[in-house]
Design a protein around this motif. Structure first.
Motif, PDB file in Angstrom:
ATOM      1  N   PHE A   1       0.778  -1.237   0.000  1.00  0.00           N
ATOM      2  CA  PHE A   1       0.000   0.000   0.000  1.00  0.00           C
ATOM      3  C   PHE A   1       0.814   1.293   0.000  1.00  0.00           C
ATOM      4  O   PHE A   1       1.927   1.336   0.506  1.00  0.00           O
ATOM      5  CB  PHE A   1      -0.922   0.012   1.228  1.00  0.00           C
ATOM      6  N   ILE A   2       0.170   2.342  -0.547  1.00  0.00           N
ATOM      7  CA  ILE A   2       0.688   3.712  -0.410  1.00  0.00           C
ATOM      8  C   ILE A   2      -0.438   4.554   0.179  1.00  0.00           C
ATOM      9  O   ILE A   2      -1.538   4.596  -0.373  1.00  0.00           O
ATOM     10  CB  ILE A   2       1.097   4.318  -1.768  1.00  0.00           C
ATOM     11  N   MET A   3      -0.149   5.227   1.298  1.00  0.00           N
ATOM     12  CA  MET A   3      -1.119   6.170   1.871  1.00  0.00           C
ATOM     13  C   MET A   3      -0.838   7.541   1.286  1.00  0.00           C
ATOM     14  O   MET A   3       0.327   7.905   1.078  1.00  0.00           O
ATOM     15  CB  MET A   3      -0.950   6.253   3.389  1.00  0.00           C
ATOM     16  N   ILE A   4      -1.898   8.298   1.062  1.00  0.00           N
ATOM     17  CA  ILE A   4      -1.751   9.671   0.573  1.00  0.00           C
ATOM     18  C   ILE A   4      -2.626  10.605   1.409  1.00  0.00           C
ATOM     19  O   ILE A   4      -3.539  10.157   2.104  1.00  0.00           O
ATOM     20  CB  ILE A   4      -2.163   9.807  -0.913  1.00  0.00           C
ATOM     21  N   ASP A   5      -2.302  11.884   1.316  1.00  0.00           N
ATOM     22  CA  ASP A   5      -3.153  12.937   1.868  1.00  0.00           C
ATOM     23  C   ASP A   5      -3.716  13.651   0.644  1.00  0.00           C
ATOM     24  O   ASP A   5      -2.969  14.083  -0.233  1.00  0.00           O
ATOM     25  CB  ASP A   5      -2.276  13.873   2.709  1.00  0.00           C
ATOM     26  N   TRP A   6      -5.042  13.700   0.545  1.00  0.00           N
ATOM     27  CA  TRP A   6      -5.672  14.177  -0.687  1.00  0.00           C
ATOM     28  C   TRP A   6      -5.994  15.676  -0.671  1.00  0.00           C
ATOM     29  O   TRP A   6      -6.538  16.193  -1.636  1.00  0.00           O
ATOM     30  CB  TRP A   6      -6.937  13.367  -0.989  1.00  0.00           C
ATOM     31  N   ARG A   7      -5.663  16.354   0.415  1.00  0.00           N
ATOM     32  CA  ARG A   7      -6.003  17.786   0.469  1.00  0.00           C
ATOM     33  C   ARG A   7      -5.319  18.551  -0.661  1.00  0.00           C
ATOM     34  O   ARG A   7      -4.165  18.309  -0.965  1.00  0.00           O
ATOM     35  CB  ARG A   7      -5.576  18.386   1.806  1.00  0.00           C
ATOM     36  N   GLY A   8      -6.018  19.444  -1.237  1.00  0.00           N
ATOM     37  CA  GLY A   8      -5.423  20.248  -2.302  1.00  0.00           C
ATOM     38  C   GLY A   8      -5.591  19.625  -3.674  1.00  0.00           C
ATOM     39  O   GLY A   8      -5.316  20.255  -4.685  1.00  0.00           O
ATOM     40  N   VAL A   9      -6.040  18.364  -3.729  1.00  0.00           N
ATOM     41  CA  VAL A   9      -6.239  17.724  -5.029  1.00  0.00           C
ATOM     42  C   VAL A   9      -7.730  17.676  -5.366  1.00  0.00           C
ATOM     43  O   VAL A   9      -8.143  18.039  -6.463  1.00  0.00           O
ATOM     44  CB  VAL A   9      -5.635  16.298  -5.035  1.00  0.00           C
ATOM     45  N   ALA A  10      -8.529  17.247  -4.393  1.00  0.00           N
ATOM     46  CA  ALA A  10      -9.972  17.139  -4.652  1.00  0.00           C
ATOM     47  C   ALA A  10     -10.609  18.531  -4.554  1.00  0.00           C
ATOM     48  O   ALA A  10     -10.106  19.391  -3.836  1.00  0.00           O
ATOM     49  CB  ALA A  10     -10.595  16.198  -3.625  1.00  0.00           C
ATOM     50  N   PRO A  11     -11.714  18.738  -5.296  1.00  0.00           N
ATOM     51  CA  PRO A  11     -12.382  20.042  -5.219  1.00  0.00           C
ATOM     52  C   PRO A  11     -12.977  20.274  -3.826  1.00  0.00           C
ATOM     53  O   PRO A  11     -13.147  19.327  -3.060  1.00  0.00           O
ATOM     54  CB  PRO A  11     -13.489  19.938  -6.272  1.00  0.00           C
ATOM     55  N   SER A  12     -13.327  21.527  -3.530  1.00  0.00           N
ATOM     56  CA  SER A  12     -13.723  21.859  -2.157  1.00  0.00           C
ATOM     57  C   SER A  12     -15.030  21.206  -1.719  1.00  0.00           C
ATOM     58  O   SER A  12     -15.276  21.052  -0.537  1.00  0.00           O
ATOM     59  CB  SER A  12     -13.809  23.375  -1.989  1.00  0.00           C
ATOM     60  N   LYS A  13     -15.838  20.756  -2.686  1.00  0.00           N
ATOM     61  CA  LYS A  13     -17.071  20.052  -2.289  1.00  0.00           C
ATOM     62  C   LYS A  13     -16.762  18.714  -1.594  1.00  0.00           C
ATOM     63  O   LYS A  13     -17.607  18.164  -0.889  1.00  0.00           O
ATOM     64  CB  LYS A  13     -17.972  19.821  -3.519  1.00  0.00           C
ATOM     65  N   VAL A  14     -15.555  18.193  -1.789  1.00  0.00           N
ATOM     66  CA  VAL A  14     -15.181  16.930  -1.157  1.00  0.00           C
ATOM     67  C   VAL A  14     -14.760  17.206   0.282  1.00  0.00           C
ATOM     68  O   VAL A  14     -13.806  17.930   0.538  1.00  0.00           O
ATOM     69  CB  VAL A  14     -14.033  16.235  -1.947  1.00  0.00           C
ATOM     70  N   GLN A  15     -15.506  16.595   1.213  1.00  0.00           N
ATOM     71  CA  GLN A  15     -15.349  16.979   2.624  1.00  0.00           C
ATOM     72  C   GLN A  15     -14.611  15.979   3.494  1.00  0.00           C
ATOM     73  O   GLN A  15     -14.130  16.322   4.562  1.00  0.00           O
ATOM     74  CB  GLN A  15     -16.739  17.237   3.227  1.00  0.00           C
ATOM     75  N   GLY A  16     -14.559  14.747   3.100  1.00  0.00           N
ATOM     76  CA  GLY A  16     -13.892  13.759   3.961  1.00  0.00           C
ATOM     77  C   GLY A  16     -13.384  12.614   3.108  1.00  0.00           C
ATOM     78  O   GLY A  16     -13.580  12.604   1.885  1.00  0.00           O
ATOM     79  N   ASP A  17     -12.724  11.639   3.731  1.00  0.00           N
ATOM     80  CA  ASP A  17     -12.107  10.554   2.955  1.00  0.00           C
ATOM     81  C   ASP A  17     -13.136   9.685   2.231  1.00  0.00           C
ATOM     82  O   ASP A  17     -12.869   9.183   1.138  1.00  0.00           O
ATOM     83  CB  ASP A  17     -11.195   9.705   3.854  1.00  0.00           C
TER      84      ASP A  17
END
Ligand code: PMP
Ligand code: GLN
Length: 391
Positions: free
Chosen positions: A317-333
Protein backbone atom coordinates in the motif's frame (compact mmCIF):
# COMPACT_ATOMS: atom_id res chain seq x y z
CA UNK A 1 -37.90 -9.85 16.24
CA UNK A 2 -34.38 -8.70 16.89
CA UNK A 3 -32.35 -11.16 14.85
CA UNK A 4 -28.90 -9.70 15.25
CA UNK A 5 -26.76 -10.40 18.30
CA UNK A 6 -25.50 -7.49 20.38
CA UNK A 7 -22.05 -8.80 19.61
CA UNK A 8 -22.24 -7.95 15.90
CA UNK A 9 -24.90 -5.23 15.92
CA UNK A 10 -22.34 -2.40 15.86
CA UNK A 11 -20.41 -3.74 12.86
CA UNK A 12 -20.77 -1.94 9.52
CA UNK A 13 -20.07 -3.53 6.13
CA UNK A 14 -16.44 -4.14 5.25
CA UNK A 15 -15.12 -1.13 3.33
CA UNK A 16 -13.52 -3.50 0.82
CA UNK A 17 -16.89 -4.85 -0.29
CA UNK A 18 -18.36 -1.34 -0.55
CA UNK A 19 -15.50 0.01 -2.66
CA UNK A 20 -15.38 -3.06 -4.93
CA UNK A 21 -19.09 -2.62 -5.67
CA UNK A 22 -18.75 1.10 -6.37
CA UNK A 23 -15.63 0.58 -8.52
CA UNK A 24 -17.41 -2.09 -10.59
CA UNK A 25 -20.47 0.11 -11.03
CA UNK A 26 -18.39 2.97 -12.44
CA UNK A 27 -15.80 0.90 -14.30
CA UNK A 28 -13.01 2.38 -12.16
CA UNK A 29 -9.44 1.09 -12.15
CA UNK A 30 -9.46 -0.69 -8.80
CA UNK A 31 -6.48 0.13 -6.57
CA UNK A 32 -8.64 -0.50 -3.50
CA UNK A 33 -8.60 -3.99 -2.03
CA UNK A 34 -5.16 -5.47 -1.45
CA UNK A 35 -5.49 -8.38 -3.85
CA UNK A 36 -3.20 -8.93 -6.86
CA UNK A 37 -4.91 -8.90 -10.26
CA UNK A 38 -2.27 -11.35 -11.54
CA UNK A 39 -1.71 -14.99 -10.73
CA UNK A 40 0.71 -16.67 -8.34
CA UNK A 41 3.86 -18.56 -9.47
CA UNK A 42 3.01 -21.39 -11.91
CA UNK A 43 4.87 -24.00 -9.85
CA UNK A 44 2.74 -23.16 -6.79
CA UNK A 45 -0.48 -23.32 -8.80
CA UNK A 46 0.67 -26.62 -10.33
CA UNK A 47 1.36 -28.05 -6.85
CA UNK A 48 -2.29 -27.41 -5.90
CA UNK A 49 -3.54 -29.09 -9.08
CA UNK A 50 -1.25 -32.07 -8.49
CA UNK A 51 -2.53 -32.37 -4.92
CA UNK A 52 -6.17 -32.38 -6.06
CA UNK A 53 -5.35 -35.07 -8.61
CA UNK A 54 -3.39 -37.13 -6.07
CA UNK A 55 -6.37 -37.77 -3.81
CA UNK A 56 -5.31 -35.21 -1.21
CA UNK A 57 -8.93 -34.23 -0.86
CA UNK A 58 -9.97 -35.35 2.60
CA UNK A 59 -9.52 -33.63 5.96
CA UNK A 60 -5.99 -32.72 6.88
CA UNK A 61 -4.93 -33.04 10.52
CA UNK A 62 -6.43 -30.17 12.52
CA UNK A 63 -3.02 -28.65 13.29
CA UNK A 64 -2.01 -28.85 9.63
CA UNK A 65 -0.29 -31.33 7.32
CA UNK A 66 3.14 -32.40 8.53
CA UNK A 67 4.84 -31.29 5.28
CA UNK A 68 3.41 -27.78 5.63
CA UNK A 69 4.31 -27.41 9.30
CA UNK A 70 7.84 -28.48 8.40
CA UNK A 71 7.98 -26.00 5.52
CA UNK A 72 6.73 -23.19 7.81
CA UNK A 73 9.36 -24.05 10.45
CA UNK A 74 12.10 -24.23 7.78
CA UNK A 75 11.05 -20.87 6.33
CA UNK A 76 11.28 -19.32 9.82
CA UNK A 77 14.75 -20.82 10.23
CA UNK A 78 15.90 -19.76 6.75
CA UNK A 79 14.81 -16.11 6.99
CA UNK A 80 14.96 -15.33 10.73
CA UNK A 81 17.09 -18.09 12.32
CA UNK A 82 14.02 -18.87 14.39
CA UNK A 83 13.92 -22.38 15.89
CA UNK A 84 10.47 -23.95 15.84
CA UNK A 85 9.39 -27.51 16.46
CA UNK A 86 7.00 -28.28 13.57
CA UNK A 87 5.06 -30.71 15.76
CA UNK A 88 4.27 -28.34 18.63
CA UNK A 89 5.08 -24.75 17.62
CA UNK A 90 3.19 -24.37 14.32
CA UNK A 91 -0.54 -24.35 13.56
CA UNK A 92 -2.03 -24.07 10.05
CA UNK A 93 -5.12 -21.84 9.88
CA UNK A 94 -7.62 -20.56 7.37
CA UNK A 95 -5.56 -17.50 6.51
CA UNK A 96 -3.98 -15.01 8.87
CA UNK A 97 -7.52 -13.79 9.55
CA UNK A 98 -8.56 -17.00 11.27
CA UNK A 99 -5.19 -17.25 13.03
CA UNK A 100 -5.77 -13.82 14.58
CA UNK A 101 -9.31 -14.58 15.71
CA UNK A 102 -8.34 -18.01 17.09
CA UNK A 103 -5.38 -16.35 18.86
CA UNK A 104 -7.63 -13.78 20.50
CA UNK A 105 -10.18 -16.42 21.50
CA UNK A 106 -7.50 -18.82 22.72
CA UNK A 107 -5.39 -16.32 24.64
CA UNK A 108 -7.77 -13.76 26.19
CA UNK A 109 -10.78 -13.70 28.48
CA UNK A 110 -13.78 -11.36 28.49
CA UNK A 111 -12.85 -8.21 30.39
CA UNK A 112 -9.20 -8.32 29.32
CA UNK A 113 -7.65 -5.50 27.33
CA UNK A 114 -5.60 -5.83 24.15
CA UNK A 115 -3.47 -2.99 22.75
CA UNK A 116 -3.65 -2.19 19.03
CA UNK A 117 -1.95 0.52 16.99
CA UNK A 118 -4.23 2.92 15.14
CA UNK A 119 -4.83 3.05 12.17
CA UNK A 120 -5.66 -0.61 12.70
CA UNK A 121 -6.32 -3.39 10.19
CA UNK A 122 -10.05 -3.81 10.05
CA UNK A 123 -10.58 -7.32 11.46
CA UNK A 124 -8.76 -6.99 14.80
CA UNK A 125 -11.22 -4.82 16.68
CA UNK A 126 -14.34 -6.78 15.61
CA UNK A 127 -12.42 -9.93 16.69
CA UNK A 128 -11.77 -8.37 20.10
CA UNK A 129 -15.38 -7.26 20.47
CA UNK A 130 -16.66 -10.75 19.60
CA UNK A 131 -14.34 -12.10 22.29
CA UNK A 132 -15.60 -9.59 24.87
CA UNK A 133 -12.18 -7.94 25.05
CA UNK A 134 -11.61 -4.17 25.20
CA UNK A 135 -9.28 -2.66 22.57
CA UNK A 136 -6.79 -0.01 23.78
CA UNK A 137 -5.63 2.24 20.95
CA UNK A 138 -2.15 3.68 20.56
CA UNK A 139 -1.91 6.16 17.67
CA UNK A 140 0.68 6.07 14.90
CA UNK A 141 1.37 9.61 13.79
CA UNK A 142 3.45 11.86 11.57
CA UNK A 143 5.15 11.20 8.28
CA UNK A 144 6.76 8.01 9.61
CA UNK A 145 3.70 6.78 11.52
CA UNK A 146 5.67 6.51 14.73
CA UNK A 147 4.21 5.96 18.20
CA UNK A 148 4.98 7.83 21.38
CA UNK A 149 6.77 5.48 23.79
CA UNK A 150 5.13 7.12 26.83
CA UNK A 151 1.71 6.83 25.29
CA UNK A 152 2.38 3.16 24.62
CA UNK A 153 3.65 2.62 28.17
CA UNK A 154 0.47 4.19 29.56
CA UNK A 155 -1.72 1.83 27.54
CA UNK A 156 -0.38 -1.15 29.55
CA UNK A 157 -2.15 -1.95 32.81
CA UNK A 158 -3.06 -4.95 34.96
CA UNK A 159 -5.86 -5.96 32.56
CA UNK A 160 -3.63 -5.96 29.46
CA UNK A 161 -3.38 -9.50 28.12
CA UNK A 162 -1.86 -8.93 24.70
CA UNK A 163 -0.64 -6.43 22.13
CA UNK A 164 -1.15 -6.83 18.39
CA UNK A 165 1.61 -5.59 16.08
CA UNK A 166 1.15 -5.59 12.31
CA UNK A 167 4.45 -5.11 10.50
CA UNK A 168 4.78 -4.30 7.60
CA UNK A 169 1.65 -2.35 8.40
CA UNK A 170 -1.68 -2.15 6.63
CA UNK A 171 -2.77 0.55 5.74
CA UNK A 172 0.32 2.81 6.22
CA UNK A 173 3.18 0.72 4.81
CA UNK A 174 5.18 1.33 7.99
CA UNK A 175 7.75 -1.28 8.95
CA UNK A 176 8.40 -1.24 12.71
CA UNK A 177 12.09 -0.63 13.37
CA UNK A 178 14.21 -2.79 15.65
CA UNK A 179 14.25 0.04 18.20
CA UNK A 180 10.48 0.38 18.18
CA UNK A 181 10.13 -3.38 18.58
CA UNK A 182 12.62 -3.28 21.47
CA UNK A 183 10.44 -0.72 23.24
CA UNK A 184 7.41 -2.95 22.73
CA UNK A 185 9.36 -6.02 23.87
CA UNK A 186 10.46 -4.34 27.11
CA UNK A 187 6.88 -3.35 27.95
CA UNK A 188 5.58 -6.84 27.17
CA UNK A 189 8.13 -8.34 29.52
CA UNK A 190 7.57 -5.76 32.25
CA UNK A 191 3.79 -6.34 32.22
CA UNK A 192 3.83 -10.05 31.37
CA UNK A 193 1.90 -9.48 28.16
CA UNK A 194 1.72 -11.69 25.05
CA UNK A 195 2.63 -10.17 21.66
CA UNK A 196 0.64 -11.27 18.63
CA UNK A 197 2.25 -10.20 15.37
CA UNK A 198 0.65 -10.09 11.94
CA UNK A 199 3.47 -10.38 9.42
CA UNK A 200 1.57 -11.20 6.22
CA UNK A 201 3.62 -8.61 4.28
CA UNK A 202 6.97 -9.89 5.62
CA UNK A 203 8.38 -10.29 2.09
CA UNK A 204 7.02 -7.08 0.54
CA UNK A 205 9.77 -4.64 1.55
CA UNK A 206 11.22 -1.54 -0.13
CA UNK A 207 14.53 0.34 -0.22
CA UNK A 208 16.60 -2.28 1.68
CA UNK A 209 14.28 -2.13 4.68
CA UNK A 210 14.62 -5.26 6.82
CA UNK A 211 11.70 -6.96 8.45
CA UNK A 212 12.45 -7.70 12.10
CA UNK A 213 10.51 -10.54 13.65
CA UNK A 214 9.57 -9.54 17.19
CA UNK A 215 9.77 -13.19 18.31
CA UNK A 216 13.54 -13.11 17.68
CA UNK A 217 14.24 -10.25 20.11
CA UNK A 218 15.72 -11.20 23.52
CA UNK A 219 13.08 -12.52 25.92
CA UNK A 220 10.33 -12.53 23.28
CA UNK A 221 10.42 -16.10 21.90
CA UNK A 222 8.45 -17.37 24.91
CA UNK A 223 5.75 -14.71 24.70
CA UNK A 224 5.23 -14.02 20.99
CA UNK A 225 2.74 -15.61 18.64
CA UNK A 226 3.74 -14.86 15.04
CA UNK A 227 1.06 -14.96 12.37
CA UNK A 228 1.64 -14.99 8.63
CA UNK A 229 0.09 -16.40 5.50
CA UNK A 230 0.58 -17.45 1.92
CA UNK A 231 -1.71 -14.95 0.21
CA UNK A 232 0.48 -11.86 -0.14
CA UNK A 233 3.89 -13.42 -0.74
CA UNK A 234 2.63 -15.88 -3.33
CA UNK A 235 -0.16 -13.77 -4.86
CA UNK A 236 -2.87 -16.27 -3.91
CA UNK A 237 -5.02 -14.23 -1.52
CA UNK A 238 -8.04 -16.41 -2.34
CA UNK A 239 -6.41 -19.54 -0.94
CA UNK A 240 -6.67 -18.46 2.69
CA UNK A 241 -3.78 -20.55 4.00
CA UNK A 242 -2.19 -19.03 7.08
CA UNK A 243 -0.36 -20.06 10.20
CA UNK A 244 0.43 -19.17 13.78
CA UNK A 245 3.85 -19.97 15.25
CA UNK A 246 5.38 -19.67 18.68
CA UNK A 247 5.96 -21.50 21.94
CA UNK A 248 4.01 -24.75 22.30
CA UNK A 249 1.81 -23.41 25.13
CA UNK A 250 0.61 -20.45 23.07
CA UNK A 251 0.09 -22.49 19.91
CA UNK A 252 -1.81 -25.12 21.91
CA UNK A 253 -4.15 -22.42 23.28
CA UNK A 254 -4.76 -21.06 19.77
CA UNK A 255 -5.53 -24.56 18.52
CA UNK A 256 -8.06 -25.02 21.32
CA UNK A 257 -10.08 -22.32 19.53
CA UNK A 258 -9.08 -23.26 15.96
CA UNK A 259 -10.20 -26.91 16.36
CA UNK A 260 -13.77 -25.71 16.89
CA UNK A 261 -13.78 -22.89 14.32
CA UNK A 262 -12.50 -24.45 11.10
CA UNK A 263 -11.07 -27.72 12.50
CA UNK A 264 -8.81 -28.30 9.48
CA UNK A 265 -7.73 -26.27 6.46
CA UNK A 266 -8.10 -27.11 2.72
CA UNK A 267 -5.75 -30.08 2.11
CA UNK A 268 -4.61 -29.52 -1.51
CA UNK A 269 -3.87 -25.86 -0.88
CA UNK A 270 -1.85 -26.79 2.18
CA UNK A 271 0.19 -29.19 0.05
CA UNK A 272 0.85 -26.35 -2.38
CA UNK A 273 1.82 -24.09 0.52
CA UNK A 274 4.69 -26.44 1.32
CA UNK A 275 5.94 -26.10 -2.28
CA UNK A 276 5.60 -22.32 -2.10
CA UNK A 277 7.47 -21.87 1.17
CA UNK A 278 10.34 -23.98 -0.11
CA UNK A 279 10.89 -21.72 -3.16
CA UNK A 280 14.52 -20.63 -3.65
CA UNK A 281 15.81 -17.24 -2.42
CA UNK A 282 15.71 -15.97 -6.00
CA UNK A 283 11.92 -16.05 -5.87
CA UNK A 284 11.78 -13.82 -2.80
CA UNK A 285 14.41 -11.44 -4.23
CA UNK A 286 12.54 -11.17 -7.48
CA UNK A 287 9.30 -10.48 -5.61
CA UNK A 288 10.92 -7.50 -3.91
CA UNK A 289 12.38 -6.14 -7.14
CA UNK A 290 9.02 -6.37 -8.86
CA UNK A 291 7.19 -4.70 -5.99
CA UNK A 292 9.82 -1.99 -5.71
CA UNK A 293 9.18 -1.08 -9.36
CA UNK A 294 5.41 -1.00 -8.79
CA UNK A 295 5.73 1.14 -5.69
CA UNK A 296 8.18 3.58 -7.30
CA UNK A 297 5.95 3.91 -10.33
CA UNK A 298 2.85 4.65 -8.26
CA UNK A 299 4.70 7.02 -5.91
CA UNK A 300 5.61 9.06 -8.97
CA UNK A 301 2.10 8.93 -10.45
CA UNK A 302 0.48 9.95 -7.15
CA UNK A 303 2.99 12.74 -6.56
CA UNK A 304 2.49 14.11 -10.05
CA UNK A 305 -1.26 14.08 -9.47
CA UNK A 306 -0.57 16.44 -6.56
CA UNK A 307 -1.02 14.16 -3.56
CA UNK A 308 1.17 14.20 -0.51
CA UNK A 309 2.47 10.64 -0.40
CA UNK A 310 3.67 8.67 2.60
CA UNK A 311 6.52 6.58 1.23
CA UNK A 312 5.86 3.02 2.42
CA UNK A 313 8.72 0.82 3.66
CA UNK A 314 6.72 -2.34 3.02
CA UNK A 315 3.26 -3.83 2.29
CA UNK A 316 1.02 -3.58 -0.76
CA UNK A 317 0.00 0.00 0.00
CA UNK A 318 0.69 3.71 -0.41
CA UNK A 319 -1.12 6.17 1.87
CA UNK A 320 -1.75 9.67 0.57
CA UNK A 321 -3.15 12.94 1.87
CA UNK A 322 -5.67 14.18 -0.69
CA UNK A 323 -6.00 17.79 0.47
CA UNK A 324 -5.42 20.25 -2.30
CA UNK A 325 -6.24 17.72 -5.03
CA UNK A 326 -9.97 17.14 -4.65
CA UNK A 327 -12.38 20.04 -5.22
CA UNK A 328 -13.72 21.86 -2.16
CA UNK A 329 -17.07 20.05 -2.29
CA UNK A 330 -15.18 16.93 -1.16
CA UNK A 331 -15.35 16.98 2.62
CA UNK A 332 -13.89 13.76 3.96
CA UNK A 333 -12.11 10.55 2.95
CA UNK A 334 -15.35 8.71 2.17
CA UNK A 335 -16.41 11.49 -0.18
CA UNK A 336 -12.92 11.60 -1.63
CA UNK A 337 -13.03 7.87 -2.46
CA UNK A 338 -16.44 8.30 -4.09
CA UNK A 339 -15.33 11.36 -6.05
CA UNK A 340 -12.17 9.62 -7.27
CA UNK A 341 -14.19 6.62 -8.49
CA UNK A 342 -16.93 8.66 -10.12
CA UNK A 343 -14.98 11.58 -11.57
CA UNK A 344 -11.46 10.28 -12.13
CA UNK A 345 -12.17 6.56 -12.51
CA UNK A 346 -9.76 5.15 -9.92
CA UNK A 347 -10.73 3.32 -6.73
CA UNK A 348 -8.86 3.56 -3.40
CA UNK A 349 -9.71 2.74 0.20
CA UNK A 350 -10.59 5.67 2.48
CA UNK A 351 -8.60 5.61 5.73
CA UNK A 352 -11.24 6.34 8.36
CA UNK A 353 -12.47 2.70 8.54
CA UNK A 354 -9.04 1.95 10.02
CA UNK A 355 -9.81 4.27 12.96
CA UNK A 356 -12.17 3.76 15.91
CA UNK A 357 -15.35 5.85 16.04
CA UNK A 358 -13.92 8.56 18.29
CA UNK A 359 -10.83 8.93 16.07
CA UNK A 360 -12.42 8.78 12.61
CA UNK A 361 -11.47 12.41 12.05
CA UNK A 362 -7.79 11.43 12.21
CA UNK A 363 -8.23 9.47 8.97
CA UNK A 364 -10.35 11.99 7.11
CA UNK A 365 -7.61 13.34 4.83
CA UNK A 366 -6.01 9.97 4.06
CA UNK A 367 -6.64 7.28 1.49
CA UNK A 368 -4.85 4.06 0.62
CA UNK A 369 -3.83 2.82 -2.83
CA UNK A 370 -2.83 -0.80 -3.52
CA UNK A 371 0.15 -1.34 -5.86
CA UNK A 372 -0.22 -5.13 -6.21
CA UNK A 373 -1.50 -4.78 -9.76
CA UNK A 374 -0.38 -5.64 -13.31
CA UNK A 375 1.50 -3.02 -15.30
CA UNK A 376 -1.50 -2.48 -17.54
CA UNK A 377 -3.71 -1.73 -14.51
CA UNK A 378 -1.13 0.71 -13.12
CA UNK A 379 -0.81 2.26 -16.60
CA UNK A 380 -4.58 2.70 -16.82
CA UNK A 381 -4.59 4.34 -13.37
CA UNK A 382 -1.71 6.61 -14.42
CA UNK A 383 -3.63 7.72 -17.51
CA UNK A 384 -6.65 8.60 -15.42
CA UNK A 385 -4.58 10.42 -12.84
CA UNK A 386 -3.01 12.45 -15.65
CA UNK A 387 -6.35 14.31 -15.75
CA UNK A 388 -5.40 15.73 -12.37
CA UNK A 389 -1.96 16.93 -13.40
CA UNK A 390 -1.99 20.68 -13.74
CA UNK A 391 -0.01 21.87 -16.72
N1 PMP B 1 -3.61 -9.11 8.03
C1 PMP B 1 -3.36 -8.05 7.27
C2 PMP B 1 -2.60 -6.91 7.83
C3 PMP B 1 -3.83 -8.02 5.96
O1 PMP B 1 -3.62 -6.95 5.20
C4 PMP B 1 -4.53 -9.11 5.45
C5 PMP B 1 -5.08 -9.19 4.05
N2 PMP B 1 -5.12 -8.13 3.31
C6 PMP B 1 -4.77 -10.20 6.28
C7 PMP B 1 -4.30 -10.16 7.57
C8 PMP B 1 -5.55 -11.39 5.81
O2 PMP B 1 -4.74 -12.43 5.45
P1 PMP B 1 -5.36 -13.83 5.00
O3 PMP B 1 -5.93 -13.63 3.63
O4 PMP B 1 -4.23 -14.77 5.04
O5 PMP B 1 -6.44 -14.18 5.97
N1 GLN C 1 -6.60 -7.26 3.58
C1 GLN C 1 -7.02 -6.77 2.32
C2 GLN C 1 -6.81 -5.26 2.25
O1 GLN C 1 -6.46 -4.65 3.22
C3 GLN C 1 -8.46 -7.04 2.08
C4 GLN C 1 -9.08 -8.11 2.86
C5 GLN C 1 -10.56 -8.04 2.75
O2 GLN C 1 -11.11 -7.77 1.68
N2 GLN C 1 -11.22 -8.26 3.82
O3 GLN C 1 -7.00 -4.71 1.21
Amino acid sequence: MAVMSQRVAGFGTSIFADINALAAKHGAVNLGQGAPDFDGPPEVLAAAVTAVNSALNQYAPGIGMASVRQAIAQHAQRFYSQQLNPDTDVLVTSGATEAMFAAILGLTDPGDEVIVFEPVYDTYVPNLIMAGVAPRYVPLRGDDWSFDADELAKAFNSRTKAIVINTPHNPTGKVFSRDELRTIAELCQKHNVVAITDEVYEHILYDDTSHVRLATLPGMAERTLTISSLGKTFSVTGWKIGWAMGPAALVYAVNQAHQFITYAVASPLQAAAAAALNMPFAFFENLQTTYQARRDRMLEVLRRAGFKVFKPQGSYFIMIDWRGVAPSKVQGDMQFARWLIEEIGVACIPASPFYQQADKHLGRYFARFAVCKKDETLNAAAERFARLVRT
